[in-house]
Design an enzyme around this catalytic site. Structure first.
Site, short mmCIF file in Angstrom:
data_model
loop_
_atom_site.label_atom_id
_atom_site.label_comp_id
_atom_site.label_asym_id
_atom_site.label_seq_id
_atom_site.Cartn_x
_atom_site.Cartn_y
_atom_site.Cartn_z
N HIS A 1 22.65 -5.70 5.42
CA HIS A 1 21.60 -5.66 6.46
C HIS A 1 20.33 -6.41 6.02
O HIS A 1 19.90 -7.34 6.71
CB HIS A 1 21.31 -4.21 6.87
CG HIS A 1 20.12 -4.05 7.76
ND1 HIS A 1 20.05 -4.59 9.03
CD2 HIS A 1 18.92 -3.44 7.55
CE1 HIS A 1 18.87 -4.31 9.56
NE2 HIS A 1 18.18 -3.61 8.68
N HIS B 1 12.62 -4.70 3.13
CA HIS B 1 11.95 -3.96 4.21
C HIS B 1 12.34 -2.49 4.30
O HIS B 1 11.62 -1.69 4.87
CB HIS B 1 12.11 -4.66 5.57
CG HIS B 1 13.46 -4.49 6.19
ND1 HIS B 1 14.51 -5.31 5.93
CD2 HIS B 1 13.92 -3.58 7.09
CE1 HIS B 1 15.57 -4.92 6.63
NE2 HIS B 1 15.23 -3.88 7.34
N GLU C 1 11.21 3.02 2.39
CA GLU C 1 11.55 4.12 3.28
C GLU C 1 12.79 4.89 2.82
O GLU C 1 12.85 6.10 2.92
CB GLU C 1 11.82 3.51 4.66
CG GLU C 1 11.74 4.51 5.76
CD GLU C 1 11.86 3.81 7.09
OE1 GLU C 1 12.60 4.33 7.93
OE2 GLU C 1 11.24 2.75 7.28
N ASP C 2 13.78 4.16 2.32
CA ASP C 2 15.08 4.79 2.05
C ASP C 2 15.38 5.07 0.58
O ASP C 2 16.37 5.70 0.27
CB ASP C 2 16.22 3.90 2.59
CG ASP C 2 16.11 3.71 4.09
OD1 ASP C 2 15.39 4.50 4.71
OD2 ASP C 2 16.72 2.77 4.62
N ASP D 1 14.68 -7.68 12.13
CA ASP D 1 15.35 -6.41 11.80
C ASP D 1 16.00 -5.84 13.06
O ASP D 1 17.16 -5.44 13.08
CB ASP D 1 14.29 -5.46 11.24
CG ASP D 1 14.85 -4.08 10.90
OD1 ASP D 1 16.04 -4.01 10.51
OD2 ASP D 1 14.11 -3.09 11.01
N ASP E 1 21.34 -21.49 39.66
CA ASP E 1 20.97 -22.02 38.35
C ASP E 1 21.54 -21.18 37.21
O ASP E 1 20.85 -20.41 36.58
CB ASP E 1 19.45 -22.20 38.23
CG ASP E 1 18.71 -21.01 38.80
OD1 ASP E 1 19.38 -20.12 39.34
OD2 ASP E 1 17.48 -20.98 38.71
#
Length: 735
Positions: free
Chosen positions: A64, A89, A93-94, A155, A275
């Protein structure tokens, strides 16, 4: 068995390396000395900290962050700092890694961006929404560093691309948030390719049937379309090169979501959307010749095909607020159908595809700073400290406008406002003081009220008076977030002055009745008068709505109130609501994780019927309301109040009937109504509640409210109505 697992891990290791190398290749163009080392360091840290984690699909989690970094580099064109942040990123947090660790290893800038990307933890008051707070935090960082938002979009895009393994309710929530916030944000930052993909992917989960239907239709006519594009493009290509322009001419399909929007907006079936693709002419021009070359190409196209005079859009002379520059025209193709042609240079195209990131790259040469102005507006909105996150979110959402109008001041300066802006918005845009004292305006030298909706190109002069102050109903007049927040804070200030006045009056009145003036008694008073806050109590006293006799009445009942104590509103939880509204046995809808029968009401905004894809929403006062997942309000509810959504699905058990609406269009014919009502009441034995019919010069339009059992029943009815002679279209509509 064991050996197989080892081989498996070995294969995964190879795959991770392969993906890492692909990432390096994608970022090659921006790499400088020492950058590769930084990226490697970030990759190693991410690999180590996520090593025991797996995604829902069973893949190693590290796939990821690598994918997000790849999107940031390849599709948005960001540099090394962003790639490092994208790889890291999720670590704060994890995993056990802290922001301090990141700052030590990669510096302050990276730590700040990652902090912006890390969701807020902690508890908020239940009325606010965690998602809204998170979004607000992200935007606070946007004002300092736009890369936060760009990485967040990368993300989100990767999450949307890989959402198949998520449970259905999570898919709905994430897709709703995406369509409500992230797609408009991508648009505002000029990332058109990403915006279209986010919209399509959201639609794939929110309205799978329509999505599959349009995708299938597009696929069926693919070869035919390719041939048409080839024939259309050939003569253009030839003349462009003859005239010495270097250009790439090709056709590209429109996104499924934009086709669906067109069908809804114009109320037409797929077959009538002309279109389905746009022709692009990308010119290779030097900056000084760009404008002239675009118009040269325009004249070549319009010599070959007749243009529609109302459909020329010139964003080359005045670019959109998000930096988008292009020349759009719609011409009549060889087979009698309209074709959209977009003309732009390579520089403009890069800005259109990569938005913000490309914009900075060309900053020196570009004289337009629409994006800087927009970030400035976001900063102004964020500087209003009292804003409730949800209000803020709605105001912000409103300012992600894609369409702008240009307004001139009396001296000829150009001001950009969103479509639908009023004279009052313009006044606040000039200066808060001008807005607050505005009593009217002159538009093109004609006197108009403050609520006048401005048109593109108007010249506006504001008329003020020092006796004027902002009013409550102004909030319904303005559309810009700046004006809204200034009016709100002005009204709060006004209210505070009135409240201070009321406080003194109340103190005197309480003294005369020998009631001690203290917080406890003030709380009891506001509880007695059913007011939400003590400030409201003071305001009501100042305005004379609460008088001495009312306070005496309070004195008489005070004993009773004291013995009862103030009631606390029950905490809003699924369980709380469930226990309150367990009821009747005649239900055919199962609600919640354990699929129980609970009382509910059907939402009037979308009138769900059995067979529709639905969800339950816990309201504050009406128990559970059932909405369709493609209800116009669904995206907002799920994006802002994900924690109040409960699963719901129909369970066939007995014949109940539900109200729904059908819109019928056709060619007026003798006995048409008779035939329609015969199909409805005789063949299908369906009860009609109301029917309204309008015929205009041979065209018939009617809407019928009928009671049906479920979606299957409704579909069969629609099929049969389409067989009636003269009927050309039947669509279901929400109330």
């Amino acid at each position: 068995m064991k050996t197989e697992l080892v081989i498996d891990l070995e294969a995964e290791k190879q795959e991770i390396l392969k993906r890492y190398r692909a990432l390096l290749r994608a970022s090659k163009s921006t790499l400088q000395r020492g950058d590769k080392k930084e990226i490697r360091k970030a990759f190693d840290m991410a690999l180590e900290s996520h090593k025991d984690m797996r995604r829902k699909s069973g893949e190693p989690y590290i796939y990821h962050p690598i994918a997000v970094a790849q999107i940031a580099a390849e599709e948005i064109g960001l540099g090394t700092t962003s790639i490092v942040c994208a790889l890291l990123h999720d670590v704060v947090e994890d995993t056990d890694i802290t922001l301090e660790d990141i700052e030590r290893e990669f510096g302050k800038k990276t730590a700040k961006i990652i902090d912006g990307l890390t969701k807020i933890s902690g508890v908020f008051d239940t009325n606010s929404s965690l998602q809204a707070e998170n979004f607000r935090k992200m935007l606070l960082t946007l004002a300092d560093d736009v890369r936060v938002i760009l990485i967040k979009l990368a993300d989100r895009l990767h999450n949307m691309r890989t959402m198949d393994f998520m449970p259905r309710h999570k898919q709905l929530k994430i897709a709703s948030e995406t369509i409500y916030l992230y797609a408009p944000l991508a648009h505002r930052l000029g990332l058109y390719a990403i915006k279209s993909e986010l919209e399509d992917l959201s639609m794939k989960y929110l309205d799978p049937d329509t999505y599959k239907f349009i995708a299938k239709k597009l696929n069926e006519k693919k070869a035919e379309r390719a041939l048409f594009i080839k024939k259309f493009v050939e003569p253009i290509d030839e003349i462009v090169h003859e005239q010495g322009l270097v250009a790439d001419v090709y056709g590209r399909p429109k996104s499924i979501h934009s086709i669906w929007n067109k069908m809804k907006k114009k109320n037409i079936p797929f077959e009538e959307v002309y279109d389905l693709f746009a022709i692009r002419i990308i010119l290779d021009s030097a900056i000084e010749n760009e404008k002239a070359d675009c118009w040269k190409a325009y004249s070549i196209v319009t010599d070959l095909y007749r243009p529609n005079p109302d459909r020329l859009r010139d964003w080359v002379s005045s670019p959109k607020g998000n930096g988008y520059e292009s020349l759009h025209t719609t011409v009549m193709g060889p087979r009698g159908q309209w074709v959209e042609v977009q003309i732009r240079t390579q520089r403009m195209n890069e800005i259109a595809e990569k938005g913000f990131a490309a914009h900075w790259k060309y900053k020196e040469s570009s004289n337009d700073n629409g994006l800087d102005q927009w970030i400035q507006k976001v900063r102004e909105m964020l500087s209003n400290p009292e804003a409730n996150a949800l209000d803020f979110l709605d105001d912000f959402k409103m300012n992600l406008f894609s369409d702008e109008i240009f307004i001139f001041t009396p001296k000829g300066a150009l001001i950009q406002l969103p479509l639908g802006a009023t004279a009052l918005d313009f006044a606040f845009e000039i200066h808060t003081g001008v807005g607050a004292t505005c009593i009217g305006a002159k538009v093109n030298h004609k006197l108009v009220p403050i609520s006048y909706k401005l048109q593109n190109g108007d010249q506006v002069e504001i008329i003020t008076s020092n006796k004027q102050t902002p009013k409550e109903d102004w909030l319904n007049i303005v559309v810009t977030a700046k004006a809204k927040s200034k009016i709100k804070s002005s009204l709060k200030e006004e209210k505070r002055k009135i409240a201070d006045n009321g406080k003194e009056i109340l103190e005197r009145k309480m003294k005369s009745l020998k009631i001690t003036y203290n917080t406890d008694n003030i709380q009891k008073l506001s509880y007695f008068f059913k007011l939400p806050s003590t400030q409201e109590l003071f305001v009501n006293v100042a305005l004379g709505k609460i008088e001495l006799k009312d306070i005496k009445e309070y004195l008489n009942t005070e004993k009773e109130v004291e013995s009862r104590g103030p009631e606390r509103p029950e905490n809003l939880s699924v369980e709380g609501v469930k226990s309150k509204i367990k009821g009747g046995d005649s239900d055919i809808l199962l609600i919640g994780e354990d699929m129980q029968r609970i009382d509910y009401t059907l939402a009037a905004c979308c009138n769900p019927i059995p067979g529709d894809d639905v969800f339950g929403f816990i309201t504050v006062s009406d128990g559970i309301k059932i909405h369709r997942t493609n209800c116009p309000n669904a995206a907002q509810l799920m994006a802002n109040y994900g924690y109040r959504i409960v699963k719901a699905k129909w369970n066939k058990q007995q014949e109940l009937t539900f109200l729904t609406g059908l819109r019928i269009v056709g060619i007026d014919d003798v006995g048409l109504i008779n035939n329609i009502t015969r199909v409805i009441s005789t063949d299908f034995k369906v009860n009609m509640r109301s029917i309204t019919v309008d015929t205009n010069e041979g065209i018939f339009e009617g809407s019928i409210m009928i009671f049906v059992n479920d979606t299957e029943h409704l579909e069969n009815l629609i099929k049969n109505l389409l067989q009636v002679r003269g009927v050309t279209g039947v669509t279901r509509f929400d109330a």
